[in-house]
Design a protein around this motif. Structure first.
Motif: not given
Ligand SMILES: Cc1cc2nc3c(=O)[nH]c(=O)nc-3n(C[C@H](O)[C@H](O)[C@H](O)COP(=O)(O)OP(=O)(O)OC[C@H]3O[C@@H](n4cnc5c(N)ncnc54)[C@H](O)[C@@H]3O)c2cc1C
Length: 439
Positions: A180-181, A236, A73, A96-97, A76, A99, A238
């Motif tokens: 980061e997604f 953003n 993480r 996990q946020g 990255k 892609y 969910t």
């Protein structure tokens, strides 16, 4: 040792052959590769050219080597075996946020296929190509063993392997940089355009404003008079983007209708209705991010509708200053042959062209043409106009382009061959694509 034989086909059914094949699930079997014969690795087998099979080559399917090995993480980055699919990677990363910023349009495509094909996604102009995300490759070659390649270690072999069409060896695993997604849904504007040039001008005007950007033009008749640019930003939210992956199996060997359903009678009204629908009813929409990453996930029937004779995809990268002249010349050639094109799309590209990679600065133009009796003659003229305008074709997609044309289009063609030979004097890896291109 004898292996079972199987018939293989490129997605458009243009390139086909019977080859011996195997699908090992243990490293001790995978790494037992005779140096006395030709080989080629295969991912999901979804390329539009014969890149992952070839007469006299033993095809090694990598589908069982599909584990995610480590996720860092802080750095990255993700390490995974080469047979892992983009869908599986996304299902692991998104909650996990994170892609993969560069993804081609179908979730079964594998990591190995993305590296060897140096693929691009929905916004090459912003995100670059797949090679830019690759931090490390573990490569196996029967005569050289297992090698670690990074942009700094074994640099030349790293560069030959990214966009190397599987010709340097078998990619066992790789470390890929992730981002980061940006969000689970996307707000999309469908901006109407009137023809090919207008579409390109619109793309250029708004190129810095969107997370993803591509277009569609109606080309079933003589000239394109209508199209739209699809421009979107992630939100953003969910409520979307996490999976599970909804998709239907795409199989190049599946039985299909005998005739091409996208013919002169059916395609023009079908495309006309689609264009009218977008222009009048769907000027904006909010969709799940998965539909942006993998627009073909639920549409395999689109590819099968071209029937038993299949279709050709031709994608070229045109230098920006040549695009106006290119499109004028292309429209004349298209008007002469009047082959109804099922799909015509532009994307903007940015980067440095090298080796045989489909990358550089310019505008990518791609179309799908049914395999009609006059397709060869049409494509001969298209090849010439590509060369005349300094455009070059995507070799992993075009399943009939010749060595002669590839050499004219890629300045590094000869040096690429020489470097391959220096790495592997016996040239143990070969495919239908490498034979056709005399690589
Ligand atoms: C619906 C659809 C949409 C697509 N959209 C895009 C797009 O938007 N952008 C784009 O760039 N492409 C796109 N493609 C093309 C596709 O991304 C590439 O052809 C990709 O290489 C296919 O991966 P694969 O896993 O099916 O590999 P295969 O077709 O099996 O193999 C492709 C190449 O990779 C090599 N290879 C595979 N695994 C390994 C390995 N482990 N070691 C060494 N070599 C290996 C093979 O030898 C072969 O040369 C699309 C294809 C489809 C079917």
């Amino acid at each position: 040792m004898n292996f079972a034989k199987k018939k293989f086909s490129s997605l458009g059914r243009f390139e086909q052959c019977e080859s011996e094949w195997r699908e090992p699930d243990r490293y001790r079997d995978l790494l037992t590769m005779s140096p006395a014969r030709k080989h080629i690795a295969r991912g999901a087998g979804l390329s539009l050219s014969g890149a992952s099979f070839g007469t006299d080559s033993l095809v090694t399917s990598m589908r069982r080597f599909n584990r995610i090995l480590a996720f860092d993480r802080g750095k990255k980055s993700i390490r995974a075996e080469a047979g892992v699919s983009l869908g599986k990677l996304h299902e692991y990363l998104a909650p996990q946020g994170f892609y993969l910023p560069v993804q081609p349009g179908y979730p079964d495509i594998t990591l190995g296929g993305c590296i060897a094909g140096n693929v691009h996604g929905k916004n090459q102009y912003r995100e670059g190509d797949f090679a830019g995300c690759v931090q490390e490759i573990e490569l196996f070659h029967p005569a050289r063993g297992i090698l670690t390649l990074t942009p700094a270690e074994n640099t030349e072999l790293f560069n030959l392997t990214c966009g190397g069409y599987g010709l340097t060896g078998v990619i066992l695993s790789a470390v890929i940089g992730v981002t980061e997604f940006p969000g689970g849904r996307a707000y999309i504007s469908n901006i109407p355009t009137t023809g090919l040039r207008d579409t390109v001008e619109t793309l250029l005007e708004i190129r810095d404003d969107y997370d993803f950007l591509y277009s569609w033009n109606e080309m079933s008749g003589a000239r394109s008079t209508t199209g739209f640019v699809r421009a979107g930003n992630f939100q953003n939210d969910t409520r979307g983007g996490l999976g599970p992956m909804r998709h239907k199996k795409l199989d190049p060997m599946r039985p299909v209708p005998a005739i091409n359903l996208f013919n002169r009678l059916i395609l023009p009204p079908l495309n006309g209705l689609y264009a009218a629908f977008i222009h009048h009813l769907k000027k904006s929409e909010t969709v799940d991010a998965l539909d942006v990453f993998f627009p073909f996930a639920t549409l395999p029937s689109y590819f099968h509708a071209y029937g038993r004779n299949g279709f050709l995809e031709h994608q070229v990268l045109i230098p920006s200053d040549a695009v106006a002249g290119y499109l004028r010349a292309f429209e004349q050639v298209h008007e002469k042959f009047r082959i109804p094109l099922g799909l015509a799309t532009f994307k903007l590209f940015r980067g440095q062209q090298k080796h045989l990679r489909f990358t550089g600065d310019g505008i990518s133009f791609a179309f799908h043409a049914p395999h009609t009796s006059n397709l060869d003659a049409f494509m001969t003229e298209v090849d010439s106009l590509d060369v005349d305008h300094g455009a070059f074709a995507n070799l992993i997609k075009d399943s009939r382009i010749s060595a002669n044309i590839a050499r004219k289009q890629y300045p590094d063609y000869d040096s690429y061959r020489e470097n391959l030979l220096a790495h592997d004097p016996r040239r143990l890896f070969a495919s239908a694509l490498s034979r056709r291109l005399n690589l």
